[in-house]
Design a protein around this motif. Structure first.
Motif, PDB file in Angstrom:
ATOM      1  N   PRO A  15       8.886 -16.875   7.148  1.00 43.27           N
ATOM      2  CA  PRO A  15      10.311 -16.308   7.259  1.00 43.27           C
ATOM      3  C   PRO A  15      11.062 -16.004   6.278  1.00 43.27           C
ATOM      4  CG  PRO A  15      10.016 -18.731   7.388  1.00 43.27           C
ATOM      5  CD  PRO A  15       8.834 -18.060   7.148  1.00 43.27           C
ATOM      6  N   ALA A  16      11.849 -14.886   6.429  1.00 45.20           N
ATOM      7  CA  ALA A  16      12.879 -14.435   5.464  1.00 45.20           C
ATOM      8  C   ALA A  16      14.258 -13.897   6.038  1.00 45.20           C
ATOM      9  CB  ALA A  16      12.297 -13.504   4.327  1.00 45.20           C
ATOM     10  N   THR A  17      15.262 -13.805   5.286  1.00 47.49           N
ATOM     11  CA  THR A  17      16.510 -13.120   5.812  1.00 47.49           C
ATOM     12  C   THR A  17      16.355 -11.843   5.245  1.00 47.49           C
ATOM     13  OG1 THR A  17      17.702 -15.388   5.816  1.00 47.49           O
ATOM     14  CG2 THR A  17      18.773 -13.331   5.918  1.00 47.49           C
ATOM     15  N   ILE A  18      16.013 -10.844   6.271  1.00 50.80           N
ATOM     16  CA  ILE A  18      15.746  -9.765   5.815  1.00 50.80           C
ATOM     17  C   ILE A  18      17.142  -8.793   6.096  1.00 50.80           C
ATOM     18  CG2 ILE A  18      14.376  -7.436   6.627  1.00 50.80           C
ATOM     19  CD1 ILE A  18      12.182  -9.233   6.944  1.00 50.80           C
ATOM     20  N   VAL A  19      17.466  -8.088   5.004  1.00 50.59           N
ATOM     21  CA  VAL A  19      18.766  -7.440   5.016  1.00 50.59           C
ATOM     22  C   VAL A  19      18.759  -5.905   5.171  1.00 50.59           C
ATOM     23  CG1 VAL A  19      19.963  -9.369   4.042  1.00 50.59           C
ATOM     24  CG2 VAL A  19      18.913  -7.287   2.552  1.00 50.59           C
ATOM     25  N   TYR A  20      17.355  -5.527   4.947  1.00 41.91           N
ATOM     26  CA  TYR A  20      17.301  -4.012   5.108  1.00 41.91           C
ATOM     27  C   TYR A  20      15.719  -3.697   5.091  1.00 41.91           C
ATOM     28  CZ  TYR A  20      16.855   0.862   3.707  1.00 41.91           C
ATOM     29  OH  TYR A  20      16.602   2.269   3.670  1.00 41.91           O
ATOM     30  N   GLU A  21      15.089  -2.680   5.816  1.00 38.77           N
ATOM     31  CA  GLU A  21      14.026  -2.114   5.701  1.00 38.77           C
ATOM     32  C   GLU A  21      13.825  -0.827   6.186  1.00 38.77           C
ATOM     33  OE1 GLU A  21      11.058  -4.321   8.551  1.00 38.77           O
ATOM     34  OE2 GLU A  21      12.535  -5.090   9.510  1.00 38.77           O
ATOM     35  N   ASP A  22      12.760  -0.160   5.526  1.00 35.69           N
ATOM     36  CA  ASP A  22      12.498   1.018   5.978  1.00 35.69           C
ATOM     37  C   ASP A  22      10.869   1.362   6.020  1.00 35.69           C
ATOM     38  OD1 ASP A  22      11.803   1.856   3.502  1.00 35.69           O
ATOM     39  OD2 ASP A  22      13.771   2.776   2.997  1.00 35.69           O
ATOM     40  N   GLU A  23      10.474   2.446   6.184  1.00 37.55           N
ATOM     41  CA  GLU A  23       8.979   2.849   6.084  1.00 37.55           C
ATOM     42  C   GLU A  23       8.272   2.381   4.742  1.00 37.55           C
ATOM     43  OE1 GLU A  23      11.092   6.431   4.567  1.00 37.55           O
ATOM     44  OE2 GLU A  23      11.220   5.188   6.399  1.00 37.55           O
ATOM     45  N   LEU A  24       8.970   2.502   3.552  1.00 37.05           N
ATOM     46  CA  LEU A  24       8.863   2.128   2.025  1.00 37.05           C
ATOM     47  C   LEU A  24       8.879   0.749   1.736  1.00 37.05           C
ATOM     48  CD1 LEU A  24       9.376   5.505   0.387  1.00 37.05           C
ATOM     49  CD2 LEU A  24       7.403   4.918   1.585  1.00 37.05           C
ATOM     50  N   ASN A  32      16.336 -18.703  -3.877  1.00 34.95           N
ATOM     51  CA  ASN A  32      16.746 -19.324  -5.053  1.00 34.95           C
ATOM     52  C   ASN A  32      17.616 -18.404  -5.968  1.00 34.95           C
ATOM     53  OD1 ASN A  32      17.085 -21.395  -7.088  1.00 34.95           O
ATOM     54  ND2 ASN A  32      15.296 -21.021  -8.355  1.00 34.95           N
ATOM     55  N   PRO A  33      18.791 -18.194  -5.272  1.00 36.22           N
ATOM     56  CA  PRO A  33      19.715 -17.147  -5.741  1.00 36.22           C
ATOM     57  C   PRO A  33      20.451 -17.479  -7.248  1.00 36.22           C
ATOM     58  CG  PRO A  33      20.846 -18.699  -4.136  1.00 36.22           C
ATOM     59  CD  PRO A  33      19.470 -18.781  -3.820  1.00 36.22           C
ATOM     60  N   GLY A  34      20.245 -16.375  -7.967  1.00 37.47           N
ATOM     61  CA  GLY A  34      20.995 -16.413  -9.412  1.00 37.47           C
ATOM     62  C   GLY A  34      22.409 -15.860  -9.319  1.00 37.47           C
ATOM     63  N   ALA A  35      22.983 -15.678  -8.159  1.00 39.71           N
ATOM     64  CA  ALA A  35      24.311 -15.151  -7.958  1.00 39.71           C
ATOM     65  C   ALA A  35      24.733 -15.315  -6.586  1.00 39.71           C
ATOM     66  CB  ALA A  35      24.253 -13.511  -8.398  1.00 39.71           C
ATOM     67  N   PRO A  36      25.852 -15.037  -6.264  1.00 38.65           N
ATOM     68  CA  PRO A  36      26.231 -15.302  -4.836  1.00 38.65           C
ATOM     69  C   PRO A  36      25.420 -14.259  -3.975  1.00 38.65           C
ATOM     70  CG  PRO A  36      28.289 -15.337  -6.009  1.00 38.65           C
ATOM     71  CD  PRO A  36      27.033 -14.855  -7.171  1.00 38.65           C
ATOM     72  N   THR A  37      25.227 -12.990  -4.084  1.00 41.29           N
ATOM     73  CA  THR A  37      24.311 -12.093  -3.422  1.00 41.29           C
ATOM     74  C   THR A  37      23.143 -11.898  -4.559  1.00 41.29           C
ATOM     75  OG1 THR A  37      26.191 -11.083  -2.310  1.00 41.29           O
ATOM     76  CG2 THR A  37      23.973  -9.736  -2.708  1.00 41.29           C
ATOM     77  N   HIS A  38      21.971 -12.274  -4.208  1.00 45.38           N
ATOM     78  CA  HIS A  38      20.745 -12.209  -4.700  1.00 45.38           C
ATOM     79  C   HIS A  38      19.655 -11.702  -3.743  1.00 45.38           C
ATOM     80  CE1 HIS A  38      17.884 -13.673  -7.896  1.00 45.38           C
ATOM     81  NE2 HIS A  38      17.542 -12.619  -7.452  1.00 45.38           N
ATOM     82  N   ALA A  68      18.585   0.485  -3.809  1.00 45.04           N
ATOM     83  CA  ALA A  68      19.262  -0.668  -4.036  1.00 45.04           C
ATOM     84  C   ALA A  68      20.730  -0.451  -3.922  1.00 45.04           C
ATOM     85  CB  ALA A  68      19.013  -1.164  -5.513  1.00 45.04           C
ATOM     86  N   PRO A  69      21.270   0.656  -4.373  1.00 45.60           N
ATOM     87  CA  PRO A  69      22.876   0.816  -4.417  1.00 45.60           C
ATOM     88  C   PRO A  69      23.434   0.666  -2.761  1.00 45.60           C
ATOM     89  CG  PRO A  69      22.024   2.506  -5.676  1.00 45.60           C
ATOM     90  CD  PRO A  69      20.749   1.981  -5.257  1.00 45.60           C
ATOM     91  N   LYS A  70      22.381   1.475  -2.038  1.00 48.52           N
ATOM     92  CA  LYS A  70      22.844   1.229  -0.558  1.00 48.52           C
ATOM     93  C   LYS A  70      23.024  -0.212   0.063  1.00 48.52           C
ATOM     94  CE  LYS A  70      20.531   5.486   0.677  1.00 48.52           C
ATOM     95  NZ  LYS A  70      19.436   6.199   1.297  1.00 48.52           N
ATOM     96  N   ILE A  71      22.086  -0.810  -0.561  1.00 47.66           N
ATOM     97  CA  ILE A  71      21.925  -2.482  -0.206  1.00 47.66           C
ATOM     98  C   ILE A  71      23.190  -2.972  -0.588  1.00 47.66           C
ATOM     99  CG2 ILE A  71      20.830  -4.441  -0.195  1.00 47.66           C
ATOM    100  CD1 ILE A  71      18.193  -2.889  -0.114  1.00 47.66           C
ATOM    101  N   ALA A  72      23.577  -2.767  -2.031  1.00 45.73           N
ATOM    102  CA  ALA A  72      24.754  -3.535  -2.576  1.00 45.73           C
ATOM    103  C   ALA A  72      25.977  -3.082  -1.796  1.00 45.73           C
ATOM    104  CB  ALA A  72      24.851  -2.966  -4.084  1.00 45.73           C
ATOM    105  N   ALA A  73      26.116  -1.617  -1.492  1.00 42.90           N
ATOM    106  CA  ALA A  73      27.346  -1.256  -0.704  1.00 42.90           C
ATOM    107  C   ALA A  73      27.311  -1.911   0.627  1.00 42.90           C
ATOM    108  CB  ALA A  73      27.324   0.054  -0.534  1.00 42.90           C
ATOM    109  N   ALA A  74      26.099  -2.020   1.305  1.00 40.53           N
ATOM    110  CA  ALA A  74      26.200  -2.644   2.692  1.00 40.53           C
ATOM    111  C   ALA A  74      26.477  -4.115   2.439  1.00 40.53           C
ATOM    112  CB  ALA A  74      25.212  -2.756   3.414  1.00 40.53           C
ATOM    113  N   GLU A  75      26.573  -4.849   1.285  1.00 42.72           N
ATOM    114  CA  GLU A  75      26.775  -6.191   1.122  1.00 42.72           C
ATOM    115  C   GLU A  75      28.552  -6.179   0.623  1.00 42.72           C
ATOM    116  OE1 GLU A  75      24.788  -9.298   1.173  1.00 42.72           O
ATOM    117  OE2 GLU A  75      23.456  -7.898   2.566  1.00 42.72           O
ATOM    118  N   GLY A  76      28.817  -5.171   0.491  1.00 43.32           N
ATOM    119  CA  GLY A  76      30.429  -5.067  -0.022  1.00 43.32           C
ATOM    120  C   GLY A  76      30.573  -5.123  -1.442  1.00 43.32           C
ATOM    121  N   TYR A  77      29.747  -4.580  -2.177  1.00 40.62           N
ATOM    122  CA  TYR A  77      29.807  -4.661  -3.561  1.00 40.62           C
ATOM    123  C   TYR A  77      29.879  -3.246  -4.151  1.00 40.62           C
ATOM    124  CZ  TYR A  77      29.154  -9.559  -3.240  1.00 40.62           C
ATOM    125  OH  TYR A  77      29.178 -10.988  -3.039  1.00 40.62           O
TER     126      TYR A  77
END
Length: 113
Positions: A15-24, A32-38, A68-77
């Motif tokens: 199991p994992a908390t998946i936040v994004y996926e595509d074909e690649l 074990n997060p090193g920041a509030p969003t990791h 990576a920037p798309k994911i950061a933006a989707a997370e609100g950063y």
């Protein structure tokens, strides 16, 4: 050869908390997060570490860097995030499947190491 932890997550064997996926690639929250969003961004294609990449991997590596920037933006950063790649055990890599750490949500210091 046995699957890495990340291959098992990609294959939904763990199991994992998946936040994004595509074909690649697949992105999921670090346990074990090193920041509030990791978030860890991993290619579906197994690659041990960045220094193992070949010229034929250029499109995949570019895809990861553009995702990576798309994911950061989707997370609100927006554009306020750090992207880290640990290459090899001496650099802190503990799972030997290439992955990018997307870190955000706190001030980042320099140098990081």
């Amino acid at each position: 050869m046995s699957k890495t932890l990340f291959e098992k997550i990609i294959d939904r064997e763990l199991p994992a908390t998946i936040v994004y996926e595509d074909e690649l690639c697949v992105a999921f929250r670090d346990i074990n997060p090193g920041a509030p969003t990791h978030i860890l961004l991993v290619p579906r294609q197994p690659m041990v570490k960045l220094s193992d990449a070949e010229p034929s991997d250029q499109a995949l590596l570019g895809h990861l860097m553009l995702t990576a920037p798309k994911i950061a933006a989707a997370e609100g950063y927006g554009d306020a995030f750090r992207l880290v790649v640990n290459n090899g055990a001496a650099a802190g890599q503990s799972v030997f499947h290439l992955h990018l750490h997307i870190l955000a949500g706190r001030p980042m210091k320099w140098p990081p190491g």
